[in-house]
Scaffold this motif. Structure first.
Motif, mmCIF file in Angstrom:
data_model
loop_
_atom_site.group_PDB
_atom_site.id
_atom_site.type_symbol
_atom_site.label_atom_id
_atom_site.label_comp_id
_atom_site.label_asym_id
_atom_site.label_seq_id
_atom_site.Cartn_x
_atom_site.Cartn_y
_atom_site.Cartn_z
ATOM 1 N N MET A 1 0.834 -1.193 0.000
ATOM 2 C CA MET A 1 0.000 0.000 0.000
ATOM 3 C C MET A 1 0.870 1.245 0.000
ATOM 4 O O MET A 1 1.808 1.363 0.785
ATOM 5 C CB MET A 1 -0.925 -0.005 1.228
ATOM 6 N N GLU A 2 0.563 2.169 -0.910
ATOM 7 C CA GLU A 2 1.313 3.413 -1.004
ATOM 8 C C GLU A 2 0.820 4.412 0.050
ATOM 9 O O GLU A 2 -0.268 4.280 0.603
ATOM 10 C CB GLU A 2 1.153 4.017 -2.396
ATOM 11 N N SER A 3 1.639 5.442 0.290
ATOM 12 C CA SER A 3 1.322 6.411 1.343
ATOM 13 C C SER A 3 0.034 7.174 1.075
ATOM 14 O O SER A 3 -0.650 7.606 1.995
ATOM 15 C CB SER A 3 2.477 7.400 1.501
ATOM 16 N N ASN A 4 -0.332 7.342 -0.202
ATOM 17 C CA ASN A 4 -1.544 8.104 -0.532
ATOM 18 C C ASN A 4 -2.760 7.220 -0.815
ATOM 19 O O ASN A 4 -3.811 7.711 -1.206
ATOM 20 C CB ASN A 4 -1.274 9.014 -1.738
ATOM 21 N N ASP A 5 -2.629 5.900 -0.638
ATOM 22 C CA ASP A 5 -3.741 4.985 -0.879
ATOM 23 C C ASP A 5 -4.816 5.155 0.195
ATOM 24 O O ASP A 5 -4.506 5.365 1.376
ATOM 25 C CB ASP A 5 -3.265 3.533 -0.877
ATOM 26 N N GLN A 6 -6.073 5.064 -0.227
ATOM 27 C CA GLN A 6 -7.198 5.171 0.683
ATOM 28 C C GLN A 6 -8.066 3.911 0.583
ATOM 29 O O GLN A 6 -8.178 3.301 -0.475
ATOM 30 C CB GLN A 6 -8.037 6.400 0.361
ATOM 31 N N VAL A 7 -8.688 3.557 1.716
ATOM 32 C CA VAL A 7 -9.440 2.320 1.818
ATOM 33 C C VAL A 7 -10.917 2.613 2.076
ATOM 34 O O VAL A 7 -11.251 3.411 2.957
ATOM 35 C CB VAL A 7 -8.901 1.436 2.965
ATOM 36 N N SER A 8 -11.791 1.957 1.325
ATOM 37 C CA SER A 8 -13.223 1.979 1.609
ATOM 38 C C SER A 8 -13.615 0.610 2.146
ATOM 39 O O SER A 8 -13.232 -0.417 1.583
ATOM 40 C CB SER A 8 -14.035 2.297 0.353
ATOM 41 N N ILE A 9 -14.378 0.604 3.227
ATOM 42 C CA ILE A 9 -14.803 -0.632 3.881
ATOM 43 C C ILE A 9 -16.318 -0.754 3.743
ATOM 44 O O ILE A 9 -17.044 0.192 4.028
ATOM 45 C CB ILE A 9 -14.384 -0.642 5.357
ATOM 46 N N ILE A 10 -16.784 -1.928 3.315
ATOM 47 C CA ILE A 10 -18.196 -2.104 2.983
ATOM 48 C C ILE A 10 -18.746 -3.349 3.659
ATOM 49 O O ILE A 10 -18.164 -4.429 3.558
ATOM 50 C CB ILE A 10 -18.372 -2.228 1.451
ATOM 51 N N MET A 27 -4.918 5.060 11.118
ATOM 52 C CA MET A 27 -3.768 5.105 10.202
ATOM 53 C C MET A 27 -3.947 6.178 9.127
ATOM 54 O O MET A 27 -3.113 6.294 8.236
ATOM 55 C CB MET A 27 -3.596 3.741 9.540
ATOM 56 N N ASN A 28 -5.072 6.918 9.217
ATOM 57 C CA ASN A 28 -5.402 7.945 8.210
ATOM 58 C C ASN A 28 -5.542 7.351 6.805
ATOM 59 O O ASN A 28 -5.196 7.993 5.812
ATOM 60 C CB ASN A 28 -4.345 9.060 8.201
ATOM 61 N N LYS A 29 -6.089 6.130 6.757
ATOM 62 C CA LYS A 29 -6.265 5.445 5.470
ATOM 63 C C LYS A 29 -7.731 5.240 5.109
ATOM 64 O O LYS A 29 -8.031 4.756 4.023
ATOM 65 C CB LYS A 29 -5.560 4.077 5.514
ATOM 66 N N LEU A 30 -8.633 5.601 6.010
ATOM 67 C CA LEU A 30 -10.047 5.327 5.766
ATOM 68 C C LEU A 30 -10.669 6.414 4.902
ATOM 69 O O LEU A 30 -10.784 7.567 5.301
ATOM 70 C CB LEU A 30 -10.809 5.229 7.089
ATOM 71 N N SER A 31 -11.084 6.018 3.707
ATOM 72 C CA SER A 31 -11.797 6.930 2.822
ATOM 73 C C SER A 31 -13.273 6.966 3.185
ATOM 74 O O SER A 31 -13.883 8.035 3.277
ATOM 75 C CB SER A 31 -11.625 6.495 1.367
ATOM 76 N N SER A 32 -13.860 5.768 3.407
ATOM 77 C CA SER A 32 -15.272 5.709 3.773
ATOM 78 C C SER A 32 -15.601 4.352 4.368
ATOM 79 O O SER A 32 -14.962 3.345 4.060
ATOM 80 C CB SER A 32 -16.165 5.962 2.551
ATOM 81 N N LEU A 33 -16.579 4.345 5.256
ATOM 82 C CA LEU A 33 -17.167 3.116 5.779
ATOM 83 C C LEU A 33 -18.618 3.123 5.344
ATOM 84 O O LEU A 33 -19.407 3.984 5.746
ATOM 85 C CB LEU A 33 -17.075 3.069 7.305
ATOM 86 N N ILE A 34 -18.987 2.176 4.486
ATOM 87 C CA ILE A 34 -20.355 2.066 4.004
ATOM 88 C C ILE A 34 -20.991 0.865 4.689
ATOM 89 O O ILE A 34 -20.516 -0.268 4.548
ATOM 90 C CB ILE A 34 -20.399 1.876 2.469
ATOM 91 N N ILE A 35 -22.050 1.116 5.446
ATOM 92 C CA ILE A 35 -22.640 0.054 6.251
ATOM 93 C C ILE A 35 -24.157 0.172 6.254
ATOM 94 O O ILE A 35 -24.707 1.273 6.152
ATOM 95 C CB ILE A 35 -22.067 0.087 7.683
ATOM 96 N N VAL A 95 -20.059 5.676 -3.776
ATOM 97 C CA VAL A 95 -19.271 6.294 -2.708
ATOM 98 C C VAL A 95 -17.789 5.960 -2.834
ATOM 99 O O VAL A 95 -16.931 6.716 -2.366
ATOM 100 C CB VAL A 95 -19.812 5.841 -1.330
ATOM 101 N N THR A 96 -17.469 4.838 -3.470
ATOM 102 C CA THR A 96 -16.090 4.321 -3.441
ATOM 103 C C THR A 96 -15.308 4.552 -4.734
ATOM 104 O O THR A 96 -14.275 3.916 -4.942
ATOM 105 C CB THR A 96 -16.121 2.801 -3.154
ATOM 106 N N LYS A 97 -15.749 5.465 -5.563
ATOM 107 C CA LYS A 97 -15.124 5.673 -6.875
ATOM 108 C C LYS A 97 -13.631 5.951 -6.795
ATOM 109 O O LYS A 97 -12.858 5.524 -7.651
ATOM 110 C CB LYS A 97 -15.815 6.826 -7.599
ATOM 111 N N TYR A 98 -13.208 6.696 -5.790
ATOM 112 C CA TYR A 98 -11.833 7.197 -5.769
ATOM 113 C C TYR A 98 -10.947 6.497 -4.737
ATOM 114 O O TYR A 98 -9.841 6.951 -4.449
ATOM 115 C CB TYR A 98 -11.847 8.708 -5.524
ATOM 116 N N SER A 99 -11.420 5.400 -4.186
ATOM 117 C CA SER A 99 -10.612 4.638 -3.231
ATOM 118 C C SER A 99 -9.672 3.689 -3.975
ATOM 119 O O SER A 99 -10.028 3.141 -5.016
ATOM 120 C CB SER A 99 -11.516 3.839 -2.289
ATOM 121 N N SER A 100 -8.490 3.486 -3.422
ATOM 122 C CA SER A 100 -7.520 2.578 -4.032
ATOM 123 C C SER A 100 -7.826 1.125 -3.681
ATOM 124 O O SER A 100 -7.628 0.218 -4.487
ATOM 125 C CB SER A 100 -6.105 2.921 -3.556
#
Length: 218
Positions: A1-10, A27-35, A95-100
């Protein structure tokens, strides 16, 4: 995982996924939590409101009435759960279009979108490979003489496509992993992570006999 990668959790369920999201957020990696839970149900978790995307409008209603599902025809039950997944995944993909990285519980069908977008897909699977799960449930249903709502053809097809596309499949036990290996999934693709559970306030129902069966998992 790169330093600028973001994670979406579904996820449509809580399980351990909220605690996992909290750790990713630290870790400042969470882009979004969709639940599929209303916000008031998860207000005690330290997740930025802007990153928390709740969509309980279909799943929440079905869960509310799930205790009565045993009275419905199996075909209707499967149709309702399938509809739930389709609507929820449509919302999640927007919601997750731009997550790595997309981290999803199995059975949601995010593989349809991640493959096109070049996103990495990690699947959490809390049960055995769905083909083996189906066989076990069929055998138990026949043995006990009880009709159990089995995974529908569409849900089996969806999960199999997820397994093929996923970059990583994380399962809850070595037994679950072995079921994937028997079905031809590469060992390097499947990892074991024993999912944690909150036992505070849990009381076994050993003295009760359940005569209603809704959804069954193995």
């Amino acid at each position: 995982m790169e330093s600028n990668d973001q994670v979406s959790i579904i996820s449509t369920s809580k399980f351990f996924i909220l605690d996992f999201a909290v750790e990713v957020a630290k870790m400042n990696k969470l882009s979004s939590l969709i639940i599929a839970y209303p916000k008031f149900k998860i207000k005690n978790y330290q997740i930025d409101k802007e990153r928390l995307k709740c969509f309980p409008y279909v799943h929440g209603i079905l869960m509310f009435f799930s205790g009565s599902f045993g009275r419905f025809p199996v075909a209707l039950q499967n149709f309702l759960w399938s509809l739930d997944v389709k609507i929820f995944s449509l919302y999640a993909q927007k919601v997750t279009k731009y997550s790595s990285f997309i981290v999803s519980m199995s059975g949601i069908g995010m593989n349809k979108y991640t493959k096109k977008r070049g996103q990495k897909l990690v699947i959490f699977r809390s049960s055995r490979h769905i083909v083996e799960q189906l066989e076990i449930l069929k055998n138990e249903s026949q043995k006990l003489g009880v009709k159990i709502p089995l995974p529908s053809r569409s849900s089996v097809k969806l999960e199999l496509s997820e397994y093929n596309v996923a970059d990583k499949i994380i399962v809850a036990s070595q037994i679950c992993k072995e079921s994937f290996l028997r079905q031809g999934i590469d060992s390097e693709k499947v990892s074991v992570l024993r999912f944690p559970y909150e036992l505070t306030g849990y009381e076994p129902e050993s003295k009760k006999i359940f005569t209603k069966i809704g959804r069954a998992h193995v």
